[in-house]
Design a protein around this motif. Structure first.
Motif, PDB file in Angstrom:
ATOM      1  N   SER A  17     -27.895  18.186   2.544  1.00 25.99           N
ATOM      2  CA  SER A  17     -29.078  18.888   2.042  1.00 25.99           C
ATOM      3  C   SER A  17     -29.530  19.882   3.098  1.00 25.99           C
ATOM      4  O   SER A  17     -29.469  19.598   4.302  1.00 25.99           O
ATOM      5  N   THR A  18     -29.955  21.053   2.645  1.00 26.06           N
ATOM      6  CA  THR A  18     -30.500  22.062   3.549  1.00 26.06           C
ATOM      7  C   THR A  18     -31.979  22.230   3.267  1.00 26.06           C
ATOM      8  O   THR A  18     -32.383  22.470   2.121  1.00 26.06           O
ATOM      9  N   VAL A  19     -32.776  22.079   4.309  1.00 23.72           N
ATOM     10  CA  VAL A  19     -34.225  22.200   4.195  1.00 23.72           C
ATOM     11  C   VAL A  19     -34.653  23.503   4.858  1.00 23.72           C
ATOM     12  O   VAL A  19     -34.325  23.753   6.022  1.00 23.72           O
ATOM     13  N   ALA A  20     -35.346  24.353   4.103  1.00 23.62           N
ATOM     14  CA  ALA A  20     -35.867  25.611   4.627  1.00 23.62           C
ATOM     15  C   ALA A  20     -37.318  25.411   5.030  1.00 23.62           C
ATOM     16  O   ALA A  20     -38.127  24.933   4.220  1.00 23.62           O
ATOM     17  N   VAL A  21     -37.636  25.767   6.270  1.00 26.40           N
ATOM     18  CA  VAL A  21     -38.975  25.541   6.817  1.00 26.40           C
ATOM     19  C   VAL A  21     -39.596  26.873   7.200  1.00 26.40           C
ATOM     20  O   VAL A  21     -39.002  27.653   7.958  1.00 26.40           O
ATOM     21  N   GLY A  55     -45.332  33.027  12.349  1.00 25.46           N
ATOM     22  CA  GLY A  55     -44.913  33.965  13.379  1.00 25.46           C
ATOM     23  C   GLY A  55     -43.426  34.249  13.400  1.00 25.46           C
ATOM     24  O   GLY A  55     -42.962  35.087  14.184  1.00 25.46           O
ATOM     25  N   HIS A  56     -42.656  33.552  12.533  1.00 21.71           N
ATOM     26  CA  HIS A  56     -41.207  33.780  12.477  1.00 21.71           C
ATOM     27  C   HIS A  56     -40.874  34.272  11.074  1.00 21.71           C
ATOM     28  O   HIS A  56     -41.194  33.604  10.080  1.00 21.71           O
ATOM     29  N   ALA A  57     -40.198  35.427  10.977  1.00 22.37           N
ATOM     30  CA  ALA A  57     -40.000  36.078   9.675  1.00 22.37           C
ATOM     31  C   ALA A  57     -39.116  35.279   8.729  1.00 22.37           C
ATOM     32  O   ALA A  57     -39.416  35.180   7.535  1.00 22.37           O
ATOM     33  N   ASP A  58     -38.044  34.717   9.232  1.00 24.44           N
ATOM     34  CA  ASP A  58     -37.085  34.031   8.368  1.00 24.44           C
ATOM     35  C   ASP A  58     -37.328  32.526   8.356  1.00 24.44           C
ATOM     36  O   ASP A  58     -37.687  31.940   9.379  1.00 24.44           O
ATOM     37  N   PRO A  59     -37.109  31.868   7.209  1.00 22.75           N
ATOM     38  CA  PRO A  59     -37.220  30.408   7.186  1.00 22.75           C
ATOM     39  C   PRO A  59     -36.209  29.786   8.156  1.00 22.75           C
ATOM     40  O   PRO A  59     -35.089  30.272   8.299  1.00 22.75           O
ATOM     41  N   VAL A  60     -36.617  28.721   8.812  1.00 24.31           N
ATOM     42  CA  VAL A  60     -35.726  27.982   9.699  1.00 24.31           C
ATOM     43  C   VAL A  60     -34.991  26.933   8.865  1.00 24.31           C
ATOM     44  O   VAL A  60     -35.625  26.179   8.124  1.00 24.31           O
ATOM     45  N   LEU A  61     -33.659  26.919   8.957  1.00 27.73           N
ATOM     46  CA  LEU A  61     -32.851  26.013   8.157  1.00 27.73           C
ATOM     47  C   LEU A  61     -32.453  24.779   8.959  1.00 27.73           C
ATOM     48  O   LEU A  61     -32.078  24.883  10.128  1.00 27.73           O
ATOM     49  N   SER A  62     -32.542  23.633   8.305  1.00 25.21           N
ATOM     50  CA  SER A  62     -32.109  22.379   8.910  1.00 25.21           C
ATOM     51  C   SER A  62     -31.250  21.632   7.906  1.00 25.21           C
ATOM     52  O   SER A  62     -31.646  21.446   6.754  1.00 25.21           O
ATOM     53  N   THR A  63     -30.042  21.246   8.316  1.00 23.41           N
ATOM     54  CA  THR A  63     -29.112  20.547   7.437  1.00 23.41           C
ATOM     55  C   THR A  63     -29.081  19.067   7.785  1.00 23.41           C
ATOM     56  O   THR A  63     -28.948  18.696   8.955  1.00 23.41           O
ATOM     57  N   VAL A  64     -29.202  18.228   6.758  1.00 25.33           N
ATOM     58  CA  VAL A  64     -29.176  16.780   6.959  1.00 25.33           C
ATOM     59  C   VAL A  64     -28.120  16.181   6.038  1.00 25.33           C
ATOM     60  O   VAL A  64     -27.816  16.718   4.977  1.00 25.33           O
ATOM     61  N   ALA A  65     -27.545  15.068   6.462  1.00 25.69           N
ATOM     62  CA  ALA A  65     -26.520  14.412   5.654  1.00 25.69           C
ATOM     63  C   ALA A  65     -27.136  13.777   4.415  1.00 25.69           C
ATOM     64  O   ALA A  65     -28.237  13.212   4.464  1.00 25.69           O
ATOM     65  N   GLY A  66     -26.423  13.884   3.280  1.00 33.33           N
ATOM     66  CA  GLY A  66     -26.876  13.254   2.042  1.00 33.33           C
ATOM     67  C   GLY A  66     -28.118  13.915   1.482  1.00 33.33           C
ATOM     68  O   GLY A  66     -28.364  15.099   1.663  1.00 33.33           O
TER      69      GLY A  66
END
Length: 362
Positions: A317-321, A325-336
């Motif tokens: 799963s990819t979570v967009a945060v 102050g940061h233009a682009d969403p920060v992506l975090s990938t987690v298993a399952g």
């Protein structure tokens, strides 16, 4: 920025390109390209449309005449030879099979043109058809084959002449995704079995990363980096490579002791790579891959934000945060799967070792 190219376990240098430049009017397609390709290596040329990779391939094949520079294959000056005299073969994207000929006749055609003995032609054709798994299709015509089978016929026709070098221009682009994935494995297996150096041009990152021993990323006619797939992914030479190869989170800031000072976010950790970065106060980017991050409660990570979206891709799963102050969403990938909900307050953390500080621009 061209990273020095060193011979790998694939063998000694086979193709040595130096100072290669090709211009079309005001457009410089190749800009002083230096590159070494090794014996028995599967080498990929990767980059966006218009980066110069096809011009480079066509220059090696003899269909483009460089304005300056040299191309040497096994000690032979290729630029002094016409295309048909060069000890290489080019496999076209369209396959260019003769529709009225059977599979075996298509494969034998080049050998027949060279007037080799019929017994030798028969032996070599049978051997290569067995290698590509098409012995039982020898008498069929191209229109009776699937796309993947036609691709194998084109490959068999190219390798049956035993060239020292095989050039492949977007060889899998005409196949659907499932067949393309199967043929990526097949191409790599065949390259190892026939013992010929393969150079493939592609714009598909996954294709280049999965098949090649090494790859070169080009942009605006210049080689940005040459490395193994793992090394390039983990240690990109500059921001362009980091951004082009896979997903990444990039934060712009100023170099300080211990990382990068990013406006509104403080000092973000990372280790420096490449030689395009200046000293303290120089502009740079800290880059971290989504799979190297982890989510936590606010205040526990490097940056805090709000979950914008969660996407599930059958295994991860990819979570967009959204980070203030940061233009682009920060992506975090987690298993399952993940139980993180849209709108939740979270932090995103990573270690200094998992982030790189690079120079350059996109």
């Amino acid at each position: 920025m061209t990273e020095p190219t060193q011979p790998t376990e694939a063998g000694a240098p086979l193709v040595e390109i130096s100072g290669l430049t090709r211009r079309f009017g005001d457009v410089t397609a190749l800009d002083s390209v230096d590159l070494t390709i090794n014996e028995n290596e599967f080498f990929a040329l990767l980059g966006p449309s218009g980066c110069g990779k096809s011009t480079l391939l066509r220059s090696i094949a003899g269909f483009e005449t460089p304005d300056s520079g040299t191309i040497v294959l096994g000690g032979t000056d290729l630029l002094a030879l016409p295309p048909h005299r060069r000890p290489l073969n080019l496999m076209f994207q369209s396959y260019a099979l003769f529709p009225h000929m059977s599979v075996e006749r298509n494969v034998a055609y080049g050998l027949e043109r060279e007037k080799l003995p019929k017994a030798e032609i028969r032996t070599r054709v049978n051997e290569v058809l067995e290698t590509v798994g098409l012995t039982d299709k020898a008498r069929r015509k191209p229109h009776e084959l699937s796309g993947g089978q036609r691709q194998r016929v084109a490959l068999a026709r190219a390798v049956v002449k035993r060239p020292r070098l095989l050039l492949l221009d977007e060889p899998l682009s005409a196949l659907d995704r499932k067949v393309r994935s199967q043929m990526q494995i097949e191409l790599k297996r065949l390259q190892q079995e026939v013992g010929i150096t393969f150079v493939v041009v592609t714009h598909d990152q996954e294709e280049a990363m999965s098949m090649s021993d090494r790859l070169a990323v080009l942009s605006h006619g210049q080689v940005q980096q040459v490395a193994t797939p793992v090394a390039m992914y983990k240690r990109p030479a500059n921001l362009f490579v980091a951004d082009f190869i896979g997903e990444s989170n990039a934060f712009a800031g100023k170099v300080v002791d211990g990382g990068l000072a990013v406006a509104g976010l403080g000092v973000l950790p990372g280790h420096r790579v490449g030689d395009e970065i200046g000293g303290d106060g120089a502009s740079a980017h800290v880059v971290v891959r989504p799979e190297d991050t982890r989510l936590g409660r606010p205040g526990e990570g490097r940056v805090d934000g709000t979950v914008l979206e969660t996407q599930f891709y059958g295994g991860v799963s990819t979570v967009a945060v959204t980070v203030p102050g940061h233009a682009d969403p920060v992506l975090s990938t987690v298993a399952g799967t993940t139980d993180v909900e849209r709108g939740a307050a979270v932090s995103v953390a990573w270690t200094a070792q998992d982030a790189v500080i690079v120079g350059g621009t996109r």
